[in-house]
Design an enzyme around this catalytic site. Sequence first.
Site, PDB file in Angstrom:
ATOM      1  N   SER A 134       0.837  -1.199   0.000  1.00 19.81           N
ATOM      2  CA  SER A 134       0.000   0.000   0.000  1.00 19.81           C
ATOM      3  C   SER A 134       0.868   1.243   0.000  1.00 19.81           C
ATOM      4  CB  SER A 134      -0.849  -0.019   1.270  1.00 19.81           C
ATOM      5  OG  SER A 134      -1.428   1.241   1.485  1.00 19.81           O
ATOM      6  N   TYR A 158      -1.959  -0.733  11.033  1.00 22.37           N
ATOM      7  CA  TYR A 158      -2.244  -1.339   9.721  1.00 22.37           C
ATOM      8  C   TYR A 158      -1.056  -1.111   8.781  1.00 22.37           C
ATOM      9  CZ  TYR A 158      -3.745  -1.385   4.846  1.00 22.37           C
ATOM     10  OH  TYR A 158      -3.793  -1.595   3.497  1.00 22.37           O
ATOM     11  N   LYS A 162       1.871  -3.701   6.748  1.00 24.98           N
ATOM     12  CA  LYS A 162       2.299  -3.708   5.337  1.00 24.98           C
ATOM     13  C   LYS A 162       3.814  -3.525   5.247  1.00 24.98           C
ATOM     14  CE  LYS A 162      -1.653  -4.383   3.433  1.00 24.98           C
ATOM     15  NZ  LYS A 162      -1.932  -5.698   2.865  1.00 24.98           N
TER      16      LYS A 162
HETATM   17  N1  LIG Z   1      -8.810  -1.014  -0.793  1.00 29.66           N
HETATM   18  C1  LIG Z   1      -7.788  -0.223  -0.479  1.00 29.66           C
HETATM   19  O1  LIG Z   1      -7.954   0.989  -0.297  1.00 29.66           O
HETATM   20  C2  LIG Z   1      -6.393  -0.783  -0.357  1.00 29.66           C
HETATM   21  C3  LIG Z   1      -5.296   0.072  -0.491  1.00 29.66           C
HETATM   22  C4  LIG Z   1      -4.016  -0.448  -0.346  1.00 29.66           C
HETATM   23  C5  LIG Z   1      -3.830  -1.813  -0.067  1.00 29.66           C
HETATM   24  N2  LIG Z   1      -4.932  -2.614   0.067  1.00 29.66           N
HETATM   25  C6  LIG Z   1      -4.703  -4.036   0.391  1.00 29.66           C
HETATM   26  O2  LIG Z   1      -5.234  -4.845  -0.656  1.00 29.66           O
HETATM   27  C7  LIG Z   1      -5.736  -6.067  -0.133  1.00 29.66           C
HETATM   28  C8  LIG Z   1      -7.171  -6.256  -0.616  1.00 29.66           C
HETATM   29  O3  LIG Z   1      -7.950  -5.132  -0.225  1.00 29.66           O
HETATM   30  P1  LIG Z   1      -9.511  -5.043  -0.506  1.00 29.66           P
HETATM   31  O4  LIG Z   1      -9.842  -3.598  -0.596  1.00 29.66           O
HETATM   32  O5  LIG Z   1      -9.903  -5.959  -1.595  1.00 29.66           O
HETATM   33  O6  LIG Z   1     -10.054  -5.590   0.894  1.00 29.66           O
HETATM   34  P2  LIG Z   1     -11.265  -6.582   1.207  1.00 29.66           P
HETATM   35  O7  LIG Z   1     -11.479  -6.542   2.682  1.00 29.66           O
HETATM   36  O8  LIG Z   1     -12.425  -6.284   0.334  1.00 29.66           O
HETATM   37  O9  LIG Z   1     -10.652  -7.995   0.788  1.00 29.66           O
HETATM   38  C9  LIG Z   1      -9.805  -8.751   1.615  1.00 29.66           C
HETATM   39  C10 LIG Z   1     -10.340 -10.181   1.667  1.00 29.66           C
HETATM   40  O10 LIG Z   1      -9.488 -10.978   2.492  1.00 29.66           O
HETATM   41  C11 LIG Z   1     -10.292 -11.808   3.318  1.00 29.66           C
HETATM   42  N3  LIG Z   1      -9.490 -12.153   4.504  1.00 29.66           N
HETATM   43  C12 LIG Z   1      -9.052 -11.311   5.469  1.00 29.66           C
HETATM   44  N4  LIG Z   1      -8.324 -11.980   6.359  1.00 29.66           N
HETATM   45  C13 LIG Z   1      -8.285 -13.283   5.962  1.00 29.66           C
HETATM   46  C14 LIG Z   1      -7.673 -14.458   6.477  1.00 29.66           C
HETATM   47  N5  LIG Z   1      -6.962 -14.456   7.603  1.00 29.66           N
HETATM   48  N6  LIG Z   1      -7.833 -15.616   5.799  1.00 29.66           N
HETATM   49  C15 LIG Z   1      -8.557 -15.652   4.652  1.00 29.66           C
HETATM   50  N7  LIG Z   1      -9.148 -14.564   4.124  1.00 29.66           N
HETATM   51  C16 LIG Z   1      -9.023 -13.391   4.766  1.00 29.66           C
HETATM   52  C17 LIG Z   1     -11.546 -10.993   3.598  1.00 29.66           C
HETATM   53  O11 LIG Z   1     -12.665 -11.783   3.947  1.00 29.66           O
HETATM   54  C18 LIG Z   1     -11.756 -10.263   2.269  1.00 29.66           C
HETATM   55  O12 LIG Z   1     -12.586 -10.999   1.388  1.00 29.66           O
HETATM   56  C19 LIG Z   1      -5.605  -5.970   1.381  1.00 29.66           C
HETATM   57  O13 LIG Z   1      -4.418  -6.635   1.755  1.00 29.66           O
HETATM   58  C20 LIG Z   1      -5.467  -4.482   1.632  1.00 29.66           C
HETATM   59  O14 LIG Z   1      -4.739  -4.187   2.796  1.00 29.66           O
HETATM   60  C21 LIG Z   1      -6.195  -2.136  -0.092  1.00 29.66           C
HETATM   61  O1  LIG Z   2     -15.606  10.789   4.731  1.00 31.94           O
HETATM   62  C1  LIG Z   2     -14.500  11.120   4.319  1.00 31.94           C
HETATM   63  C2  LIG Z   2     -13.498  10.143   4.003  1.00 31.94           C
HETATM   64  C3  LIG Z   2     -12.255  10.585   3.579  1.00 31.94           C
HETATM   65  N1  LIG Z   2     -12.005  11.929   3.448  1.00 31.94           N
HETATM   66  C4  LIG Z   2     -10.673  12.362   2.982  1.00 31.94           C
HETATM   67  O2  LIG Z   2     -10.431  11.785   1.719  1.00 31.94           O
HETATM   68  C5  LIG Z   2      -9.033  11.488   1.563  1.00 31.94           C
HETATM   69  C6  LIG Z   2      -8.878  10.019   1.218  1.00 31.94           C
HETATM   70  O3  LIG Z   2      -9.272   9.247   2.332  1.00 31.94           O
HETATM   71  P1  LIG Z   2      -9.500   7.655   2.273  1.00 31.94           P
HETATM   72  O4  LIG Z   2     -10.426   7.313   1.169  1.00 31.94           O
HETATM   73  O5  LIG Z   2      -9.882   7.226   3.646  1.00 31.94           O
HETATM   74  O6  LIG Z   2      -8.078   7.094   1.858  1.00 31.94           O
HETATM   75  P2  LIG Z   2      -6.649   7.201   2.560  1.00 31.94           P
HETATM   76  O7  LIG Z   2      -6.735   7.752   3.909  1.00 31.94           O
HETATM   77  O8  LIG Z   2      -5.752   7.893   1.585  1.00 31.94           O
HETATM   78  O9  LIG Z   2      -6.239   5.670   2.715  1.00 31.94           O
HETATM   79  C7  LIG Z   2      -6.547   4.693   1.705  1.00 31.94           C
HETATM   80  O10 LIG Z   2      -5.484   4.556   0.810  1.00 31.94           O
HETATM   81  C8  LIG Z   2      -4.285   4.001   1.375  1.00 31.94           C
HETATM   82  C9  LIG Z   2      -3.280   3.906   0.258  1.00 31.94           C
HETATM   83  O11 LIG Z   2      -2.941   5.171  -0.192  1.00 31.94           O
HETATM   84  C10 LIG Z   2      -4.573   2.626   1.948  1.00 31.94           C
HETATM   85  O12 LIG Z   2      -3.425   2.091   2.528  1.00 31.94           O
HETATM   86  C11 LIG Z   2      -5.669   2.726   2.991  1.00 31.94           C
HETATM   87  O13 LIG Z   2      -5.977   1.431   3.437  1.00 31.94           O
HETATM   88  C12 LIG Z   2      -6.875   3.350   2.357  1.00 31.94           C
HETATM   89  O14 LIG Z   2      -7.895   3.517   3.338  1.00 31.94           O
HETATM   90  C13 LIG Z   2      -8.369  11.878   2.899  1.00 31.94           C
HETATM   91  O15 LIG Z   2      -7.852  13.162   2.783  1.00 31.94           O
HETATM   92  C14 LIG Z   2      -9.548  11.895   3.876  1.00 31.94           C
HETATM   93  O16 LIG Z   2      -9.380  12.783   4.962  1.00 31.94           O
HETATM   94  C15 LIG Z   2     -12.963  12.874   3.736  1.00 31.94           C
HETATM   95  O17 LIG Z   2     -12.730  14.068   3.608  1.00 31.94           O
HETATM   96  N2  LIG Z   2     -14.191  12.440   4.166  1.00 31.94           N
END
Ligand SMILES: NC(=O)c1ccc[n+]([C@@H]2O[C@H](COP(=O)([O-])OP(=O)(O)OC[C@H]3O[C@@H](n4cnc5c(N)ncnc54)[C@H](O)[C@@H]3O)[C@@H](O)[C@H]2O)c1
Ligand SMILES: O=c1ccn([C@@H]2O[C@H](COP(=O)(O)OP(=O)(O)O[C@H]3O[C@H](CO)[C@@H](O)[C@H](O)[C@H]3O)[C@@H](O)[C@H]2O)c(=O)[nH]1
Length: 324
Positions: A134, A158, A162
């Site tokens: 991330s 969190y 990572k």
């Molecule tokens: N969505 C974002 O903003 C974002 C940003 C950066 C990184 N990531 C990373 O990408 C990955 C996927 O994110 P996402 O948005 O699809 O999340 P998500 O929660 O939709 O998907 C994660 C999946 O993993 C499963 N899971 C969690 N723990 C588990 C375990 N111990 N065993 C088996 N399954 C398990 C959950 O049930 C879920 O289906 C995550 O590792 C997250 O940290 C997401």
């Molecule tokens: O109700 C809301 C939600 C968010 N924000 C703002 O929108 C921006 C983006 O916020 P958000 O969507 O929560 O994303 P991030 O805080 O940038 O974090 C996301 O993106 C990261 C990677 O860049 C991942 O690691 C995190 O899991 C994921 O939550 C930030 O400035 C927040 O303060 C608002 O103003 N109002």
Amino acid sequence: MGSSVEQNILVTGGAGFIGTHTVVQLLKEGFKVSIIDNLDNSVIEAVDRVRELVGPDLSKKLEFNLGDLRNKGDIEKLFSKQRFDAVIHFAGLKAVGESVGNPRRYFDNNLVGTINLYETMAKYNCKMMVFSSSATVYGQPEKIPCMEDFELKAMNPYGRTKLFLEEIARDIHGAEPEWRIVLLRYFNPVGAHESGRIGEDPKGIPNNLMPYIQQVAVGRLPELNVYGHDYPTEDGSAVRDYIHVMDLADGHIAALRKLFADPKIGCTAYNLGTGRGTSVLEMVAAFEKASGKKIPIKLCPRRSGDATAVYASTERAEKELGWK
Ligand SMILES: NC(=O)c1ccc[n+]([C@@H]2O[C@H](COP(=O)([O-])OP(=O)(O)OC[C@H]3O[C@@H](n4cnc5c(N)ncnc54)[C@H](O)[C@@H]3O)[C@@H](O)[C@H]2O)c1
Ligand SMILES: O=c1ccn([C@@H]2O[C@H](COP(=O)(O)OP(=O)(O)O[C@H]3O[C@H](CO)[C@@H](O)[C@H](O)[C@H]3O)[C@@H](O)[C@H]2O)c(=O)[nH]1
């Protein structure tokens, strides 16, 4: 375009938001896919919808296994009955706020789960991994755009999971150079499959900007709290790099192809972002324009722990993965 030899991919967390979109693309590209997911943050209907989207033929190449990475036996069961060419590892918990209140849950799930996975992969000699990292590993970067060789620092539990998992990957590769590991640093994933059949539907009140705006648009929430309007940015709101989830899904295909093709890949990190920064207020305006709906906003103080502006340098992914 299908791959010439049918490669078998294990997708952990494949029922989740990014997982389902990636599995659709994997099947379309001719890969065979096994999902392992404990459905902690997803529902089995999402996998049914993936099947619906790819059709009955490609569905035959998709297998779902209910299992938890914290139980080594659940992983062992999969590896003992089939050979995997590579693993795409999405499974993990991702709510920043929750991780601050309950770090042990994050260390247990994200760290123990991943260590179990590496152990089992090593045992069965499957040494190719695409890992969901991330942009959070950059913390508040001193410069933007973020480049992969910037100093890494995490700002919450969190983010630390990572960062630790990136370090673990580098150490494993350092000791056993035959491993090929791609660390994908996602910026802010948004959007959904064009069919609208799969997407992001977080349980409860969303933390992230885009699902929150969507819930305001459909009247489930009254207004959007804009966290911070005094940032040193053009309009005072914070800037992020919002990347469409289907582009992200394709980034995983590009990473897999790189793993298979390049024995010298080692353990390499790639940013997956657009390279463009968009402010919160610009996101609201763009959403209003696209949907024709007014999004009421309330200007609020900054959210603690938020960075001012973060967006990706996309050069390395473009050059080495051929992905943009
Ligand atoms: N969505 C974002 O903003 C974002 C940003 C950066 C990184 N990531 C990373 O990408 C990955 C996927 O994110 P996402 O948005 O699809 O999340 P998500 O929660 O939709 O998907 C994660 C999946 O993993 C499963 N899971 C969690 N723990 C588990 C375990 N111990 N065993 C088996 N399954 C398990 C959950 O049930 C879920 O289906 C995550 O590792 C997250 O940290 C997401
Ligand atoms: O109700 C809301 C939600 C968010 N924000 C703002 O929108 C921006 C983006 O916020 P958000 O969507 O929560 O994303 P991030 O805080 O940038 O974090 C996301 O993106 C990261 C990677 O860049 C991942 O690691 C995190 O899991 C994921 O939550 C930030 O400035 C927040 O303060 C608002 O103003 N109002």
